[in-house]
Design a protein around this motif. Structure first.
Motif, PDB file in Angstrom:
ATOM      1  N   ASP A 153      88.397   9.136  78.741  1.00 13.16           N
ATOM      2  CA  ASP A 153      88.689   9.218  77.300  1.00 13.16           C
ATOM      3  C   ASP A 153      87.410   9.343  76.472  1.00 13.16           C
ATOM      4  N   TYR A 154      86.328   9.826  77.075  1.00  9.44           N
ATOM      5  CA  TYR A 154      85.027   9.976  76.403  1.00  9.44           C
ATOM      6  C   TYR A 154      85.181  10.619  75.025  1.00  9.44           C
ATOM      7  N   LYS A 155      85.957  11.695  74.965  1.00  7.29           N
ATOM      8  CA  LYS A 155      86.062  12.446  73.698  1.00  7.29           C
ATOM      9  C   LYS A 155      86.772  11.654  72.598  1.00  7.29           C
ATOM     10  N   ASP A 156      87.469  10.584  72.959  1.00  3.85           N
ATOM     11  CA  ASP A 156      88.168   9.766  71.956  1.00  3.85           C
ATOM     12  C   ASP A 156      87.229   8.774  71.259  1.00  3.85           C
ATOM     13  N   TYR A 157      86.017   8.642  71.775  1.00  5.02           N
ATOM     14  CA  TYR A 157      85.085   7.656  71.220  1.00  5.02           C
ATOM     15  C   TYR A 157      83.955   8.342  70.468  1.00  5.02           C
ATOM     16  N   ILE A 158      83.959   8.166  69.135  1.00  2.06           N
ATOM     17  CA  ILE A 158      82.821   8.688  68.341  1.00  2.06           C
ATOM     18  C   ILE A 158      81.554   7.893  68.697  1.00  2.06           C
ATOM     19  N   THR A 159      81.755   6.729  69.326  1.00  8.33           N
ATOM     20  CA  THR A 159      80.633   5.866  69.713  1.00  8.33           C
ATOM     21  C   THR A 159      80.073   6.216  71.104  1.00  8.33           C
ATOM     22  N   ALA A 160      80.699   7.160  71.808  1.00  7.87           N
ATOM     23  CA  ALA A 160      80.160   7.617  73.102  1.00  7.87           C
ATOM     24  C   ALA A 160      79.253   8.805  72.821  1.00  7.87           C
ATOM     25  N   ARG A 161      77.968   8.641  73.033  1.00  9.30           N
ATOM     26  CA  ARG A 161      76.996   9.641  72.573  1.00  9.30           C
ATOM     27  C   ARG A 161      76.275  10.374  73.706  1.00  9.30           C
ATOM     28  N   LYS A 177      61.445  11.411  89.090  1.00 10.19           N
ATOM     29  CA  LYS A 177      61.914  10.109  88.578  1.00 10.19           C
ATOM     30  C   LYS A 177      63.275   9.763  89.184  1.00 10.19           C
ATOM     31  N   LYS A 178      63.585   8.466  89.177  1.00  9.58           N
ATOM     32  CA  LYS A 178      64.932   8.036  89.565  1.00  9.58           C
ATOM     33  C   LYS A 178      65.709   7.816  88.273  1.00  9.58           C
ATOM     34  N   VAL A 179      66.722   8.632  88.042  1.00  7.34           N
ATOM     35  CA  VAL A 179      67.530   8.491  86.825  1.00  7.34           C
ATOM     36  C   VAL A 179      68.719   7.581  87.158  1.00  7.34           C
ATOM     37  N   VAL A 180      68.778   6.433  86.481  1.00  8.43           N
ATOM     38  CA  VAL A 180      69.824   5.444  86.748  1.00  8.43           C
ATOM     39  C   VAL A 180      70.678   5.317  85.485  1.00  8.43           C
ATOM     40  N   SER A 181      72.001   5.485  85.646  1.00  7.80           N
ATOM     41  CA  SER A 181      72.880   5.437  84.463  1.00  7.80           C
ATOM     42  C   SER A 181      73.692   4.143  84.434  1.00  7.80           C
ATOM     43  N   PHE A 182      74.082   3.760  83.225  1.00  5.80           N
ATOM     44  CA  PHE A 182      74.823   2.519  82.993  1.00  5.80           C
ATOM     45  C   PHE A 182      76.038   2.827  82.118  1.00  5.80           C
ATOM     46  N   ASN A 183      77.193   2.430  82.604  1.00  6.86           N
ATOM     47  CA  ASN A 183      78.458   2.662  81.909  1.00  6.86           C
ATOM     48  C   ASN A 183      78.616   1.596  80.821  1.00  6.86           C
ATOM     49  N   LEU A 184      78.534   1.995  79.558  1.00  5.03           N
ATOM     50  CA  LEU A 184      78.510   1.034  78.450  1.00  5.03           C
ATOM     51  C   LEU A 184      79.885   0.838  77.818  1.00  5.03           C
ATOM     52  N   ARG A 185      80.082  -0.365  77.283  1.00  8.48           N
ATOM     53  CA  ARG A 185      81.342  -0.696  76.598  1.00  8.48           C
ATOM     54  C   ARG A 185      81.361  -0.026  75.225  1.00  8.48           C
ATOM     55  N   LYS A 186      82.452   0.643  74.920  1.00  5.27           N
ATOM     56  CA  LYS A 186      82.568   1.367  73.647  1.00  5.27           C
ATOM     57  C   LYS A 186      83.788   0.883  72.863  1.00  5.27           C
ATOM     58  N   SER A 187      83.626   0.845  71.546  1.00  2.00           N
ATOM     59  CA  SER A 187      84.766   0.574  70.662  1.00  2.00           C
ATOM     60  C   SER A 187      84.547   1.322  69.351  1.00  2.00           C
ATOM     61  N   ASN A 188      85.591   1.974  68.872  1.00  2.00           N
ATOM     62  CA  ASN A 188      85.506   2.643  67.565  1.00  2.00           C
ATOM     63  C   ASN A 188      85.785   1.675  66.425  1.00  2.00           C
ATOM     64  N   THR A 189      86.283   0.466  66.757  1.00  2.00           N
ATOM     65  CA  THR A 189      86.793  -0.420  65.713  1.00  2.00           C
ATOM     66  C   THR A 189      86.131  -1.800  65.656  1.00  2.00           C
ATOM     67  N   GLU A 190      85.575  -2.293  66.769  1.00  2.00           N
ATOM     68  CA  GLU A 190      84.997  -3.646  66.795  1.00  2.00           C
ATOM     69  C   GLU A 190      83.521  -3.579  67.204  1.00  2.00           C
ATOM     70  N   PRO A 191      82.606  -3.740  66.211  1.00  2.00           N
ATOM     71  CA  PRO A 191      81.178  -3.606  66.520  1.00  2.00           C
ATOM     72  C   PRO A 191      80.661  -4.626  67.534  1.00  2.00           C
ATOM     73  N   ARG A 192      81.345  -5.770  67.652  1.00  2.00           N
ATOM     74  CA  ARG A 192      80.896  -6.791  68.611  1.00  2.00           C
ATOM     75  C   ARG A 192      81.203  -6.405  70.053  1.00  2.00           C
ATOM     76  N   ASP A 193      82.045  -5.389  70.207  1.00  2.00           N
ATOM     77  CA  ASP A 193      82.383  -4.905  71.557  1.00  2.00           C
ATOM     78  C   ASP A 193      81.955  -3.452  71.736  1.00  2.00           C
TER      79      ASP A 193
END
Length: 303
Positions: A153-161, A177-193
């Protein structure tokens, strides 16, 4: 200009600092890019331009105190140009323009006077399908640490950049280089999450320390990998509320000097206990737009 960035904490020599001049009127609720801005628009507490200008000038004064060469964007009328970290980033001697939200493209043009000083072959852009913003990208010696969101649902999150295509493009660009990625918590409505970028829940500091917020990571094993990279005793864990107030978004001038928000009492005490000089500035108004000190700076040269 010979760019050089290998990490987050070596002595800073040159940086682009954003500007809060002529940010335009308060955005409409439906036009806000992040849940924290929306929260303050609804509450009637959205920051005023004159307060944000004062906060940014306090940062400029600290940078000048440490003899850092400071570039500023060309001022655009009624455009928010505070968060220069979003629009580009430097790894090694490469200047990489972000594939950013389309209506922020003008912000990149406003730093053309800086880009023109860089050899043309070192100014790059990732493929169009690779979405990326500088707040998600952290060079760390042999690693490039990258915040992303892997959900369908990446496209549903304006916060997924930053998407996985960008992670893969960086690996191709920097095969050493070793590129290491991290799956981050996203919310369009609650800044604390909502970990808008990696630097909203993690940042290296000092020689071998880091600030981290466990709840910003969707996968515990990725959070644990970072803790193990630095060692548990070297990691300062912040709370959900401290993450919301942007405690991980301070900015290093050197291994032993940081710029931090003056209200980050617990963090600033810990930093000083690590032998780090803390230059405190007021930045609580700018923080209302879900960005802080790292977000407002685009480092070009570190020793």
């Amino acid at each position: 200009m010979k760019l050089h960035i290998d990490n987050e904490t070596s002595r800073l020599k040159a940086v682009v600092l954003g500007t809060a001049e002529s940010v335009g009127k308060e955005p409409r609720l439906e036009d806000a890019y992040d849940p924290k801005s929306k929260e303050h628009i609804k509450a009637g507490t959205y920051p005023k331009e004159e307060d944000m200008v004062k906060e940014m000038e306090a940062v400029a004064a600290v940078l000048e105190k440490y003899n850092v060469k400071v570039f500023r964007p060309k001022q655009l009328k009624d455009v928010n140009q505070i968060f220069t970290r979003d629009i580009a980033f430097v790894i090694e001697d490469k200047f990489i323009k972000s594939n950013i939200l389309p209506d922020r493209e003008l912000e990149i043009e406003a730093i053309n006077h800086v880009i023109e000083q860089i050899p043309e072959e070192n100014v790059l852009r990732l493929p169009e399908e690779a979405h990326i913003e500088g707040g998600d990208v952290m060079p760390h010696g042999e690693y490039i640490l990258v915040g992303t969101y892997r959900g369908d649902d990446y496209k549903d999150y304006i916060t997924a950049r930053t998407n996985m295509q960008a992670v893969e493009a960086l690996q191709k660009l920097f095969p050493n280089k070793k590129v290491v990625s991290f799956n981050l918590r996203k919310s369009n409505t609650e800044p604390r999450d909502n970990a808008l970028h990696l630097d909203c829940c993690f940042q290296p500091v000092g020689k071998d320390k880091a600030i981290i917020y466990k709840g910003g990571f969707l996968e515990e094993k990725e959070y644990e990998w970072l803790v193990n990279l630095f060692g548990k005793d070297n990691v300062f864990e912040i709370t959900r509320e401290e993450m919301y107030n942007m405690n991980s978004n301070i900015f290093s001038i050197a291994e032993d000097v940081v710029i931090s928000e003056k209200n980050f009492t617990r963090l600033n005490k810990w930093l000083r206990e690590q032998g780090i000089t803390v230059e405190e500035v007021p930045y609580a108004e700018i923080a209302k737009q879900e960005g802080l000190l790292r977000c407002s700076t685009l480092p070009l040269i570190r020793e």
